[in-house]
Design an enzyme around this catalytic site. Structure first.
Site, PDB file in Angstrom:
ATOM      1  N   CYS A 267       0.804  -1.224   0.000  1.00 59.76           N
ATOM      2  CA  CYS A 267       0.000   0.000   0.000  1.00 59.76           C
ATOM      3  C   CYS A 267       0.836   1.274   0.000  1.00 59.76           C
ATOM      4  CB  CYS A 267      -0.929   0.001   1.212  1.00 59.76           C
ATOM      5  SG  CYS A 267      -1.866  -1.521   1.375  1.00 59.76           S
TER       6      CYS A 267
ATOM      7  N   HIS B 262      -3.053   7.889   6.124  1.00 57.79           N
ATOM      8  CA  HIS B 262      -3.287   6.605   5.465  1.00 57.79           C
ATOM      9  C   HIS B 262      -4.722   6.186   5.753  1.00 57.79           C
ATOM     10  CE1 HIS B 262      -2.366   2.849   3.578  1.00 57.79           C
ATOM     11  NE2 HIS B 262      -2.630   2.149   4.669  1.00 57.79           N
TER      12      HIS B 262
ATOM     13  N   GLU C 261      -1.691   4.816  13.602  1.00 57.36           N
ATOM     14  CA  GLU C 261      -1.310   6.032  12.887  1.00 57.36           C
ATOM     15  C   GLU C 261      -1.546   7.267  13.746  1.00 57.36           C
ATOM     16  OE1 GLU C 261      -1.710   8.186   8.512  1.00 57.36           O
ATOM     17  OE2 GLU C 261      -3.156   6.629   9.066  1.00 57.36           O
TER      18      GLU C 261
ATOM     19  N   LYS D 248      -9.574   8.135   1.896  1.00 57.01           N
ATOM     20  CA  LYS D 248     -10.055   6.793   1.570  1.00 57.01           C
ATOM     21  C   LYS D 248     -11.508   6.606   1.977  1.00 57.01           C
ATOM     22  CE  LYS D 248      -5.567   4.400   1.824  1.00 57.01           C
ATOM     23  NZ  LYS D 248      -4.709   5.569   2.103  1.00 57.01           N
TER      24      LYS D 248
ATOM     25  N   HIS E  80      -9.746   2.123  -0.665  1.00 56.16           N
ATOM     26  CA  HIS E  80      -8.293   1.952  -0.605  1.00 56.16           C
ATOM     27  C   HIS E  80      -7.757   1.649  -2.003  1.00 56.16           C
ATOM     28  CE1 HIS E  80      -4.362   1.129   0.698  1.00 56.16           C
ATOM     29  NE2 HIS E  80      -4.613   0.407   1.770  1.00 56.16           N
TER      30      HIS E  80
ATOM     31  N   PHE F  31       1.156  -3.391   4.098  1.00 55.82           N
ATOM     32  CA  PHE F  31       1.469  -4.713   4.604  1.00 55.82           C
ATOM     33  C   PHE F  31       2.984  -4.927   4.567  1.00 55.82           C
ATOM     34  CE2 PHE F  31      -2.637  -7.390   3.789  1.00 55.82           C
ATOM     35  CZ  PHE F  31      -3.303  -6.622   4.712  1.00 55.82           C
TER      36      PHE F  31
END
Length: 411
Positions: free
Chosen positions: A161, A301, A312, A333, A338, A397
């Site tokens: 990502c 994010h 985060e 998002k 995403h 990830f």
């Protein structure tokens, strides 16, 4: 500004809330949501039946039909975004083709082509000769390079990502090292197939609000239950300031800082205290020569997962301090879903537009604040704010972290 300054001269975006930068930005600031029921395939037997699909995307609007037939959807989305960015930049690539590079970011390459081809093969159909080139990540960059004659450095990144943000950083490294004078950073993603949806659902990563798709992606909200798959493409043309000025280019923004770090913690879960993401933001600030107080907006994010949003938030606090000193934050998002490898680029564009227009896009569906996520996330409605610099984070990830800082061009 100095000889090492890097600038953005072209932008392109293909997203679930709008095709093209203008439509994308208008969608964000008006609170448009791109999430709905999956129509790409029959998802009725899956536990997750929602996604943020592209609406009204016809490859023939962006490329010859013969070319479209040789490309997977993720390639088509990247190509369309790249076309807009190149046109926007006014860069005459053919005149200096060996000094122009391209960096592609994608998380899962042509996984939809693999899934569709396997299903057809199992049903007795032959595998076509284009199957392998349509599944390899770097062919997206190759197709763009072939059409435009880009003969400089070419790289493709599969950093999950964070791939879009990492494409921006890699472009900057090429420019700073003298390998190119201009680089197209581009990302594309399409992972909408039953096997991927089933796998992410089994991992409990996805929202299961099948009965209320538009409300499904709700970053930092107490009732969030996972992210929503999106698809699309994003692109930026990045140049040295010297090169941009020499050709009289219009400059959108300065690429002020960038960084990448690894959590070294877990394959899918973030470091609980956000240490890796915090380190990444600090490195980006240091490279930009900025203090945390110089940042007027953070595009988080913010995927709408329980662990990710909390980590985060902790990371941002570790860098910027308490609520009073943290700048406004939003997670776009919530509108687009995403976009994986395309997200770092489209979210960087959101930062550039926020700087240019003096408007911060909202975090949609933030109705019940989570006590663990107690910062200013610009809930539900866009906000006017004059800012000089913005940061965007992409966290993937494997513990991949990317932070990009954009600032106003004062030339």
């Amino acid at each position: 500004m100095n000889a090492n300054t890097l600038v953005i001269t072209g932008m392109g975006a293909i997203t679930p809330v709008g095709l093209g930068v203008k439509a994308y930005w208008d969608g964000l600031i008006t609170g448009k949501c791109g999430v709905g029921r999956i129509t790409r395939f029959d998802a009725s037997d899956l536990p997750v039946q929602i996604a943020a699909e592209l609406k009204g995307f016809d490859p023939a609007d962006f490329m010859p039909k013969t070319l479209a037939r040789t490309m997977s959807p993720f390639m088509q989305f990247a190509y369309a975004a790249a076309e807009e960015a190149i046109t926007d930049s006014g860069l005459a690539i053919e005149q200096e083709s060996d000094r122009v590079g391209i960096v592609m970011g994608t998380a899962m390459d042509g996984v939809t082509t693999v899934a569709d081809t396997q299903a057809a093969y199992d049903a007795g159909h032959k595998v076509g000769p284009r199957f392998v080139p349509m599944t390899i990540g770097n062919i997206a960059a190759a197709q763009i390079a072939i059409v435009h004659g880009i003969r400089g450095p070419s790289f493709t990144l599969n950093t999950a990502c964070s791939a879009g943000g990492d494409a921006i950083m890699t472009a900057a490294m090429l420019l700073r090292s003298g390998e190119a004078d201009a680089v197209l950073a581009v990302g594309g993603e399409s992972i909408l197939c039953s096997i991927v949806v089933a796998g992410l659902a089994q991992a409990k990563a996805l929202s299961r609000r099948n009965d209320d798709p538009e409300q499904a992606c709700r970053p930092f909200d107490l009732d969030r239950d996972g992210f929503v798959i999106g698809e699309g493409g994003g692109a930026l043309v990045i140049e040295t300031l010297e090169h941009a000025l020499a050709r009289g280019a219009r400059i959108h923004a300065v690429l002020a800082g960038y960084a990448n770090t690894s959590d070294a913690h877990h394959v899918t879960a973030p470091c609980p205290d956000g240490a890796g993401a915090a380190a990444c933001m600090k490195r980006a600030l240091a490279r930009a020569g900025m203090q945390p107080s110089d940042i007027g907006y953070i595009n988080a994010h913010g995927t709408s997962t329980k662990l990710g949003d909390k980590a985060e938030t902790l990371a941002i606090k570790a860098v910027f301090g308490d609520r009073k000193s943290v700048p406004p934050i939003s997670a776009t998002k919530s509108a687009t879903g995403h976009l994986m490898g395309a997200g770092g680029l489209t979210e960087a564009i959101a930062c550039i537009k926020a700087i240019q227009e003096g408007i911060l896009p909202p975090t949609l569906h933030l109705d019940t604040p989570d006590p663990d996520c107690d910062l200013d996330y610009v809930p539900n409605v866009a906000r006017k704010a004059q800012i000089h610099a913005a940061m965007t984070n992409s966290l993937g990830f494997g513990g991949q972290n990317s932070s990009i800082i954009l600032s106003r061009y004062e030339g």
